[in-house]
Design a protein around this motif. Structure first.
Motif, short mmCIF file in Angstrom:
data_model
loop_
_atom_site.label_atom_id
_atom_site.label_comp_id
_atom_site.label_asym_id
_atom_site.label_seq_id
_atom_site.Cartn_x
_atom_site.Cartn_y
_atom_site.Cartn_z
N LYS A 60 0.85 -1.19 0.00
CA LYS A 60 0.00 0.00 0.00
C LYS A 60 0.89 1.25 0.00
O LYS A 60 1.90 1.29 0.71
CB LYS A 60 -0.88 0.00 1.26
CG LYS A 60 -1.90 1.11 1.33
CD LYS A 60 -3.08 0.84 0.44
CE LYS A 60 -4.15 1.92 0.60
NZ LYS A 60 -5.20 1.82 -0.43
N TYR A 61 0.54 2.24 -0.84
CA TYR A 61 1.33 3.47 -0.91
C TYR A 61 1.45 4.08 0.49
O TYR A 61 0.46 4.21 1.21
CB TYR A 61 0.69 4.47 -1.87
CG TYR A 61 1.46 5.77 -1.95
CD1 TYR A 61 2.53 5.92 -2.83
CD2 TYR A 61 1.14 6.84 -1.11
CE1 TYR A 61 3.26 7.10 -2.89
CE2 TYR A 61 1.86 8.03 -1.15
CZ TYR A 61 2.91 8.15 -2.05
OH TYR A 61 3.64 9.31 -2.08
N ASP A 62 2.67 4.45 0.85
CA ASP A 62 2.94 5.00 2.19
C ASP A 62 3.85 6.22 2.05
O ASP A 62 5.02 6.10 1.70
CB ASP A 62 3.60 3.93 3.06
CG ASP A 62 3.76 4.36 4.52
OD1 ASP A 62 3.64 5.58 4.80
OD2 ASP A 62 4.02 3.50 5.36
N SER A 63 3.31 7.39 2.33
CA SER A 63 4.07 8.64 2.15
C SER A 63 5.25 8.75 3.11
O SER A 63 6.18 9.53 2.86
CB SER A 63 3.15 9.85 2.32
OG SER A 63 2.59 9.87 3.62
N THR A 64 5.27 7.98 4.19
CA THR A 64 6.41 8.04 5.11
C THR A 64 7.66 7.44 4.48
O THR A 64 8.77 7.66 4.97
CB THR A 64 6.11 7.31 6.44
OG1 THR A 64 5.86 5.92 6.18
CG2 THR A 64 4.90 7.91 7.14
N PHE A 65 7.47 6.68 3.38
CA PHE A 65 8.62 6.11 2.68
C PHE A 65 9.08 6.99 1.51
O PHE A 65 9.83 6.54 0.64
CB PHE A 65 8.30 4.70 2.18
CG PHE A 65 8.38 3.66 3.27
CD1 PHE A 65 9.61 3.26 3.77
CD2 PHE A 65 7.23 3.10 3.80
CE1 PHE A 65 9.69 2.31 4.78
CE2 PHE A 65 7.29 2.15 4.81
CZ PHE A 65 8.53 1.76 5.30
N LYS A 103 11.68 6.50 9.69
CA LYS A 103 11.13 5.83 10.87
C LYS A 103 11.95 6.14 12.13
O LYS A 103 12.15 5.28 12.99
CB LYS A 103 11.08 4.32 10.66
CG LYS A 103 10.29 3.85 9.44
CD LYS A 103 8.79 4.01 9.63
CE LYS A 103 8.00 3.43 8.48
NZ LYS A 103 6.54 3.58 8.63
N ASN A 162 8.27 3.84 -2.54
CA ASN A 162 7.07 3.31 -3.18
C ASN A 162 7.33 2.96 -4.65
O ASN A 162 6.53 2.28 -5.29
CB ASN A 162 5.93 4.33 -3.10
CG ASN A 162 5.48 4.59 -1.66
OD1 ASN A 162 4.83 3.75 -1.06
ND2 ASN A 162 5.86 5.73 -1.11
N ARG A 191 8.14 -1.63 3.76
CA ARG A 191 6.87 -2.10 3.19
C ARG A 191 6.34 -1.05 2.23
O ARG A 191 5.35 -0.35 2.50
CB ARG A 191 5.88 -2.40 4.30
CG ARG A 191 6.26 -3.64 5.11
CD ARG A 191 5.11 -4.13 5.98
NE ARG A 191 5.45 -5.40 6.60
CZ ARG A 191 5.99 -5.51 7.82
NH1 ARG A 191 6.23 -4.43 8.52
NH2 ARG A 191 6.28 -6.70 8.32
N ALA A 192 7.04 -0.92 1.12
CA ALA A 192 6.68 0.03 0.06
C ALA A 192 7.24 -0.52 -1.25
O ALA A 192 8.24 -1.23 -1.25
CB ALA A 192 7.27 1.41 0.35
#
Length: 200
Positions: A60-65, A103, A162, A191-192
């Motif tokens: 799932k797209y994750d802006s923190t990455f 992170k 991502n 997880r990206a």
């Protein structure tokens, strides 16, 4: 007769619309990659896998990455032969070191420039960012993943995990893929990007 012709046109139109399925993907990157893998002229997939292909599996797209990295250029580094999954070697050099926060921790990755790639038209400013992380071998491909970058004008580079994708070797063993240097291991779960490929 006129009604019959209209009916035929509707059937043909509807039939064509049914056959042409939209390209799957949550982001533009995902849609472009799925379109590339679906197309027989650009796909690394084996024929049997491509015929049943509906789309890659992405985290799932994750802006923190999506991180801003500081680029420290290393202009005096020597060219070296990066090992690949075959006997071929890829002449590369460390273009610089990318340092970033992710992170709550600070990480650094070597970013590479290929001697052969930089001679190709349109790829003169291409940089290669391969990396390993703790999802490898389970949720993502065991050999690590790649990210494409371009030489920036300044000293800052955006790294979007991502957009991490698998080497072609993850799909077809006929390809020769650079092996990710161990120095580019990230001690966390990224997880990206693209997940491991489930062969059909």
């Amino acid at each position: 007769m006129k009604s019959f012709l209209i009916l035929i046109v509707l059937v043909i139109t509807f039939g064509c619309a049914q056959e042409k399925k939209p390209v799957l993907g949550e982001t533009e990157f995902q849609k472009e990659l799925n379109a590339e893998y679906k197309d027989a002229t650009t796909s690394p997939l084996k024929d049997k896998d491509r015929k049943q292909f509906v789309g890659l599996d992405f985290f799932k797209y994750d802006s923190t990455f999506v991180v801003k990295a500081n680029l420290k250029r290393t202009p005096d580094t020597d060219w070296f032969d990066m090992k690949t999954t075959t006997s071929r070697v890829s002449p590369e050099r460390i273009y610089g070191i990318l340092t970033f926060e992710l992170k709550g921790n600070t990480y650094a990755l070597h970013v590479y420039q290929g001697k052969d790639v930089m001679k190709q038209e349109g790829l003169e400013d291409y940089l290669f960012l391969p990396f390993l992380d703790d999802t490898n071998g389970e949720e993502s491909y065991g050999g690590g993943r790649y990210i494409d970058l371009r030489i920036p004008k300044g000293d800052t580079v955006e790294i979007d995990f991502n957009k991490a994708y698998n080497p072609y070797c993850a799909y077809n063993d006929k390809y020769s893929c650079p092996i990710v240097p161990r120095v580019n291991y990230l001690a966390l779960d990224v997880r990206a990007g693209v997940k491991a490929f489930a062969k059909y």
